[in-house]
Design a protein around this motif. Structure first.
Motif, short mmCIF file in Angstrom:
data_model
loop_
_atom_site.label_atom_id
_atom_site.label_comp_id
_atom_site.label_asym_id
_atom_site.label_seq_id
_atom_site.Cartn_x
_atom_site.Cartn_y
_atom_site.Cartn_z
N UNK A 182 1.19 -1.31 0.19
CA UNK A 182 0.12 -0.15 -0.19
C UNK A 182 1.12 1.36 -0.33
N UNK A 183 0.49 2.17 -1.03
CA UNK A 183 1.09 3.48 -0.82
C UNK A 183 0.01 4.68 -1.39
N UNK A 184 0.98 5.91 -1.11
CA UNK A 184 -0.20 6.91 -1.22
C UNK A 184 -0.13 7.20 -3.11
N UNK A 185 -1.14 8.43 -3.41
CA UNK A 185 -1.25 8.52 -4.82
C UNK A 185 0.60 8.86 -5.43
N UNK A 186 0.62 9.40 -4.19
CA UNK A 186 1.88 10.11 -4.80
C UNK A 186 2.53 9.30 -5.00
N UNK B 256 -7.36 2.13 -1.58
CA UNK B 256 -8.17 0.99 -0.43
C UNK B 256 -8.61 2.46 0.66
N UNK B 257 -8.01 3.55 0.92
CA UNK B 257 -8.00 3.83 1.83
C UNK B 257 -8.25 5.43 1.18
N UNK B 258 -9.40 6.49 2.09
CA UNK B 258 -8.81 7.80 1.83
C UNK B 258 -9.00 8.65 3.70
N UNK C 240 -4.45 5.99 -0.37
CA UNK C 240 -4.29 4.87 -0.21
C UNK C 240 -4.91 3.99 -1.04
N UNK C 241 -2.97 3.90 -1.85
CA UNK C 241 -3.75 2.80 -3.04
C UNK C 241 -3.08 1.33 -2.66
N UNK C 242 -3.15 0.38 -3.64
CA UNK C 242 -2.41 -0.64 -4.11
C UNK C 242 -2.52 -1.12 -5.29
N UNK C 243 -1.41 -1.85 -5.83
CA UNK C 243 -1.60 -2.03 -7.41
C UNK C 243 -2.24 -3.16 -7.05
N UNK C 244 -2.96 -3.35 -8.62
CA UNK C 244 -3.63 -4.73 -8.96
C UNK C 244 -3.61 -5.30 -10.07
N UNK C 245 -3.35 -6.55 -10.14
CA UNK C 245 -2.95 -7.29 -12.08
C UNK C 245 -3.07 -6.80 -12.78
N UNK C 246 -2.20 -6.50 -13.66
CA UNK C 246 -2.13 -5.95 -15.33
C UNK C 246 -3.52 -6.45 -16.04
N UNK C 247 -3.98 -7.95 -15.49
CA UNK C 247 -5.04 -8.26 -16.61
C UNK C 247 -6.17 -7.60 -16.39
#
Ligand SMILES: Nc1nc2c(ncn2[C@@H]2O[C@H](COP(=O)(O)OP(=O)(O)OP(=O)(O)O)[C@@H](O)[C@H]2O)c(=O)[nH]1
Ligand SMILES: [Mg+2]
Lengths: 642, 99
Positions: free
Chosen positions: B18-22, B33-35, B90-97
């Motif tokens: 998890x990381x921030x949009x920046x 994931x969260x604001x 806060x965001x997290x990556x999702x699969x490339x598919x």
């Protein structure tokens, strides 16, 4: 206002085309532009359709029914207090999924309602195909497709309005997950008799739960203490279920429902990347973007000057020869006629050639969607001078006219930003002042002088912002600005907009320009202008080094800035082309600078007073006056050294 | 304040950091994931159509610590956000598919 005519309100998210739709039904009355937050106050119009009169109201856009910007509150007050007969929920069809969140919230009101899918052309370009019958079934309200910008679908809309008003069928509010529903029901049952109900009990209960930490919550605490603790525990239960604040849970419920409806009613084929996308990439580019920004504005003024100056020369000719033929006579009639000619000539030959091209080009930039983009690009610079990017569109609007620019500050969330922006806007050269700068400075001294003047003006605004930052504590909430999609402007719309603004100008400015000019010639005939001139001479000749005859023109300049400058010829008793034979270049610049800044024009001052109060209006006058004196004195000093 | 994770979302998301949009690279798709931040800000973002679970990409960053341009693929909108605000998402990556 609410006579016997049924009241129909247009409500929807910002920039979905409410005002355009309103205009296509009622004639051009409301300002439109491709920027979320264009309308900040309501406009209404009576419209006749098939023998029945309807009162139609265009409201500011609102993202949700829990408003955060002042103009959004206008929209809500309207639907809560003056209960409309019919809600027309306008949707940007190309943003259907998101827009349905507000639609679901509106359904909770259980007022008779129609949904309008506007911008169908854009939706189709995106490859969306929307099944209207399916959507009608899901929402339980009639759905009409329109393309407001081309006036398509308005007849169908009005037919649908007619039907809806006859049946008066109220929709059924959407239902949420049972964990949420259970709590809503509990609160509905617990609402005391004397609790102020908005629309219906269910709506009131939902809004009470959502109001956590908001003003309404404090109201409940004060007036209905036992209820407050119950609401708090309901919120806690909802919040425990999803581990998020209750208001987010309810909002997420709407979000999911909206997405579900969207998926069931709309198919999206893969859209091609079109030229719009490419253009957007260019103008938002981190480096080229700024290059284009400069090019656009420099190009714009260059173009206006290129179009305006030959036109001006050509239009001035007949007025010049008329004036010259009158010069030999020295009776009252000739003097008054002279004043009349100067006034009309100034209005037509000097103002029109620059005013119309400026309005057309501004209209183009607005409809393209450039204002928000300039806000994005300039945000970082604005931060340095104590504002943020959301103020940029107001400064650009100010180039047209300061009055709507000051009204537009309503979309700024913080009062502090509103005040600072409104204090700075009067320093932005509006169309009328641009006219003067181009017609006098560029025409007589050359375009580079005018460009230099603009550049100096820009620096001055930045400098003043820094000064104001010292007095108004800066705590930026940070930029949140939706960037609307780029749209190909419709020439018809731009023309209508220009025509609308031109009409306003002719209606208000011309009488003052022409009347003022005649009055001045009368005053000078009876030699009464000397009173003003003597009174103002310490300022005009002493401080600024100008001919004292110009004193009297300042009095008129308060009405409209361009008046002072136009009257300069009359006060000095020369024609337009001979101006530089009686005053020097430095004097011309000093005078232009002083008049540009010395006081906000009457209408600007009135709007500042109305929007932000007397104190700020006085502050604005004081600020302008001191800046004008300082700047023009510095110009005089600087040029005397050179 | 509401830092706990949402259970019904977790099941769909492949684990990622998890990381921030920046902090995310431009053009890659992430999921909100969260604001964080106060209720005022939170509400504004919600009504603009930013919800947990939405797919977003970072489109552009303006020069000199300027704002970021975020594209919300779920709502199909573009929003300019100041850095301070983007940092609260806060965001997290999702699969490339997907995407
Ligand atoms: N392509 C297209 N553009 C449209 C249509 N309707 C409106 N527009 C454009 O969309 C932009 C926004 O229109 P407005 O009528 O100002 O929107 P609004 O809903 O009143 O916006 P706010 O007052 O800010 O809430 C303008 O530039 C219009 O020219 C349409 O059907 N198709
Ligand atoms: Mg509008």
């Amino acid at each position: 206002m609410k006579d016997n005519f049924p009241v129909i309100v247009f409500i929807g998210q910002p920039n979905c085309g409410k005002s355009t739709l309103f205009n296509s039904i009622a004639g051009y009355k409301a300002q439109t532009s491709n920027f979320p937050g264009t309308t900040v106050t309501h406009a209404h119009s009576e419209v006749m359709w098939k023998g029945q009169v309807y009162s139609i109201v265009d409201l500011p856009g609102t993202y949700s029914l829990t408003p955060s910007e002042p103009q959004e509150k206008v929209a809500l007050t309207h639907i809560f207090k003056e209960k409309p007969d019919l809600i027309v929920n306008v949707i940007d069809a190309s943003l259907l999924g998101r827009s349905l969140e507000l639609t679901l919230e509106l359904l909770e009101l259980e007022y008779p309602m129609i949904v309008v899918l506007n911008m169908m052309d854009l939706a189709e370009k995106k490859g969306m195909s929307i099944r209207v019958e399916e959507l009608e079934k899901k929402l339980g309200v009639p759905v009409v497709k329109t393309i407001a910008i081309h006036g398509l679908g308005t007849k169908e809309l009005l037919d649908s309005v007619e039907k809806a008003l006859i049946s008066r069928k109220a929709p059924i509010a959407p239902r949420y997950a049972k964990e949420v529903e259970k709590r809503i029901q509990k609160l509905i049952e617990a609402l005391p008799e004397d609790f102020p109900i908005i629309a219906n009990k269910r709506f009131t209960a939902i809004k009470a739960i959502e109001a956590e930490t908001m003003a309404a919550d404090r109201f409940i605490l004060e007036s209905h203490k036992p209820l407050k603790s119950m609401i708090d525990s309901l919120r806690q239960e909802i919040s425990d279920w999803r581990e998020a604040p209750a208001y987010e849970v309810i909002s997420a419920e709407r979000h999911h429902l909206a997405l579900k409806i969207f998926e069931e009613c709309c198919q999206v084929r893969h859209a091609r990347v079109n030229w719009v996308e490419e253009l957007d990439n260019l103008i938002m580019h981190p480096i080229f973007g700024y290059f284009f920004l400069l090019l656009i504005f420099a190009g714009m003024f260059y173009l206006i000057f290129k179009i305006g100056s030959p036109l001006e020369t050509w239009l001035l000719k007949p007025f010049e020869s008329l004036r010259l033929s009158l010069q030999s006579h020295h009776n009252l009639l000739a003097e008054l006629l002279n004043g009349l000619i100067q006034g009309i000539g100034g209005g037509i030959a000097i103002v029109f050639p620059y005013f119309i091209p400026l309005l057309l080009l501004m209209g183009f930039l607005e409809d393209l969607g450039y204002l928000a983009r300039a806000g994005f690009l300039l945000d970082t610079f604005m931060h340095r001078i104590g504002l943020h990017g959301k103020s940029v569109p107001m400064f650009i609007l100010g180039l047209g006219c300061n009055v709507p620019a000051i009204m537009a500050t309503r979309i700024l969330e913080s009062k502090r930003d509103r005040i600072v922006t409104a204090l700075l806007i009067p320093f932005v050269p509006c169309a009328a002042r641009t006219t003067i700068i181009l017609a006098l400075v560029a025409f007589l001294l050359g375009p580079w002088w005018a460009l230099g003047f603009y550049f100096f003006n820009l620096l001055l605004i930045a400098f003043l912002a820094l000064v104001l930052k010292k007095f108004f504590k800066y705590s930026s909430p940070g930029l949140i600005l939706e960037i609307p999609s780029l749209k190909l402007p419709s020439l018809k719309n731009i023309w209508q907009k220009t025509y609308f603004n031109l009409k306003e100008f002719v209606r208000f400015a011309w009488p003052i320009l022409i009347g003022g000019s005649v009055i001045l010639s009368f005053l000078s005939y009876i030699k009464f202008d000397r009173v003003f001139n003597t009174f103002l001479s310490p300022l005009v000749s002493g401080l600024l080094g100008l001919p004292s005859n110009l004193g009297v023109t300042l009095i008129f300049g308060f009405l409209r800035k361009e008046l002072s400058l136009l009257m300069m010829f009359q006060a000095l008793g020369v024609g337009y082309q001979q101006l530089l034979s009686v005053i020097t270049r430095t004097q011309l610049l000093t005078f232009v600078a002083f008049v540009s800044f010395f006081i906000p024009c009457l209408s600007t001052l009135a709007i500042i007073w109305k929007e932000l109060g007397r104190r700020i209006a006085f502050l604005s006058v004081a600020l302008n006056l001191s800046v004008a004196i300082l700047v023009s004195w510095l110009i005089r000093l600087l040029f005397s050294i050179l | 304040m509401f830092g706990r994770r949402v259970h019904h979302l977790i099941s769909e998301i492949p684990t990622g950091s998890i990381c921030t949009l920046l902090e995310i690279p431009q053009g890659k798709i992430f999921r909100i994931v969260e604001i964080k931040g106060g209720p005022g800000l939170h509400r504004r973002l919600l009504s603009l159509g930013f919800h947990r679970g939405d797919r977003v990409t970072l489109d552009r960053e303006a020069i000199m610590q300027g704002p970021v341009l975020v594209r919300n693929l779920t709502a199909d909108t573009k929003v300019a956000l100041g850095r301070g605000i983007a940092q609260k998402i806060l965001v997290e990556p999702i699969g490339d598919n997907e995407g």
